[in-house]
Design a protein around this motif. Structure first.
Motif, PDB file in Angstrom:
ATOM      1  N   HIS A   1       0.803  -1.219   0.000  1.00 29.93           N
ATOM      2  CA  HIS A   1       0.000   0.000   0.000  1.00 29.93           C
ATOM      3  C   HIS A   1       0.841   1.278   0.000  1.00 29.93           C
ATOM      4  N   LYS A   2       1.910   1.320   0.783  1.00 31.61           N
ATOM      5  CA  LYS A   2       2.730   2.539   0.803  1.00 31.61           C
ATOM      6  C   LYS A   2       3.765   2.565  -0.304  1.00 31.61           C
TER       7      LYS A   2
ATOM      8  N   SER B   1       0.619  -3.986   9.011  1.00 34.48           N
ATOM      9  CA  SER B   1      -0.421  -4.283   8.037  1.00 34.48           C
ATOM     10  C   SER B   1      -0.008  -5.397   7.085  1.00 34.48           C
ATOM     11  N   THR B   2      -1.011  -6.028   6.483  1.00 29.30           N
ATOM     12  CA  THR B   2      -0.839  -7.040   5.438  1.00 29.30           C
ATOM     13  C   THR B   2       0.034  -8.187   5.947  1.00 29.30           C
ATOM     14  N   ILE B   3      -0.372  -8.728   7.094  1.00 34.38           N
ATOM     15  CA  ILE B   3       0.413  -9.780   7.751  1.00 34.38           C
ATOM     16  C   ILE B   3       0.062 -11.175   7.255  1.00 34.38           C
TER      17      ILE B   3
ATOM     18  N   ASP C   1      10.791  -2.481   9.977  1.00 33.46           N
ATOM     19  CA  ASP C   1      11.095  -1.073  10.237  1.00 33.46           C
ATOM     20  C   ASP C   1      10.074  -0.128   9.608  1.00 33.46           C
ATOM     21  N   ASN C   2       8.887  -0.662   9.275  1.00 32.49           N
ATOM     22  CA  ASN C   2       7.808   0.169   8.754  1.00 32.49           C
ATOM     23  C   ASN C   2       6.489  -0.501   9.131  1.00 32.49           C
TER      24      ASN C   2
ATOM     25  N   ILE D   1      -6.609   7.272  -3.429  1.00 34.74           N
ATOM     26  CA  ILE D   1      -6.739   7.596  -2.007  1.00 34.74           C
ATOM     27  C   ILE D   1      -5.472   7.234  -1.225  1.00 34.74           C
ATOM     28  N   GLY D   2      -4.376   7.038  -1.953  1.00 33.78           N
ATOM     29  CA  GLY D   2      -3.077   6.837  -1.307  1.00 33.78           C
ATOM     30  C   GLY D   2      -2.742   5.416  -0.944  1.00 33.78           C
TER      31      GLY D   2
END
Length: 301
Positions: free
Chosen positions: A18-19, A71-73, A93-94, A199-200
């Motif tokens: 996502h990021k 997220s997304t584990i 680390d994020n 939406i990022g």
């Protein structure tokens, strides 16, 4: 049968779905009874892999603590759970686990590179005693049923010519997981990807790490890895979501159009009534232990 961890630490760097930023991840062994935990090295926060720490299930399974999330584990946990690992520290680390190629096969390779180590204490499992289900008015359903085996059954139906109706039966073993489930990639529709990016979200999504479909076909030039890759990936996700049970499952998981959200509701509902399940010691429960010994032995022979 004993609890398991990995034999040595291993590292990987990948992109978050996502990021879209690089994420460094390290897997480290843990001792008996320590469970599976994430550690956000940039925030100094440890988050156990337990259902009470789930904070979001809309686009992925997300856990959090003290306003810090991971997220997304589900793809990573799917491989960890499939390989029978009970204790593990996952340092990132994020706020997002690397997506790799959109499947869990890279995590299988990482676990095999680390090796598996048996610990001193006996392994425990959660055995389903009564049928528990979660349904929706639209006909979606997820269910856990009693069984002496470990089985996943999944059905999907999409009004899309490349998907249609698909169902898959997965009789668990590490070998079967590795060959028939782990390689199945996540998928999405082009119009959804475009909206998410607006939406990022899905900034790291591409045909390198997902199956992308337009209104009529698969856009990935290499095509599909399996004709029914879509439903196989749904099983991959379900295996990862069942890691939130904290113990290896003995029973049957059955779903019609299941989702991360419904899987989370299912794990919560199971634990609402102690008559629904039994925590068994695999040093004492010989018949269940044999199921795991057989499931584990083939890939490790």
């Amino acid at each position: 049968m004993k609890q398991r961890t990995i034999a040595k630490s291993v590292e990987i760097v990948g992109i978050g779905l996502h990021k879209g930023v690089p994420v460094k991840m390290r897997l480290e062994p843990l001792d008996s009874d320590m469970g599976i935990v994430f550690y956000r090295s940039d925030a100094g926060v440890t988050i156990p892999v337990k259902r009470e720490f789930v904070v979001d299930t809309k686009m992925a399974t997300v856990i959090g603590k003290d306003d810090v999330v991971v997220s997304t584990i589900e793809h990573l946990l799917s491989a960890v759970y499939a390989y029978g690992i009970d204790n593990l520290r996952i340092i990132i680390d994020n706020d997002e686990v690397p997506v790799l190629d959109g499947s869990s096969s890279g995590y299988c390779m990482l676990i095999e590179e680390a090796g598996i180590k048996e610990l001193e204490k006996s392994k425990k499992a959660i055995k389903i005693k009564k049928e528990v289900e979660v349904t929706t008015p639209e006909g979606k359903r997820v269910c856990l049923k009693p069984s002496n085996r470990i089985v996943y059954d999944f059905k999907i139906k999409f009004d899309h010519p490349a998907i249609g109706e698909q169902d898959f039966h997965f009789d668990y073993s590490i070998e079967e997981y590795k060959e028939n489930i782990s390689r199945a990639r996540t998928f999405g529709f082009l119009h959804e990807v475009q909206y998410l990016r607006s939406i990022g979200l899905a900034q790291g999504g591409s045909m390198e790490n997902a199956i992308v479909l337009d209104q009529s076909k698969v856009l990935n030039p290499e095509g599909l890895r399996f004709d029914d890759e879509f439903v196989r990936h749904k099983i991959l996700d379900a295996v990862g979501d069942m890691a939130l049970l904290e113990y290896t499952l003995v029973g049957e998981y059955d779903a019609i159009a299941g989702s991360h959200h419904l899987n989370h509701l299912l794990t919560k509902k199971l634990y609402e009534d102690e008559s629904n399940y039994e925590i068994i010691d695999l040093e004492e429960a010989n018949s269940e232990a044999k199921v795991f010994e057989l499931a584990y032995s083939k890939v490790e022979a």
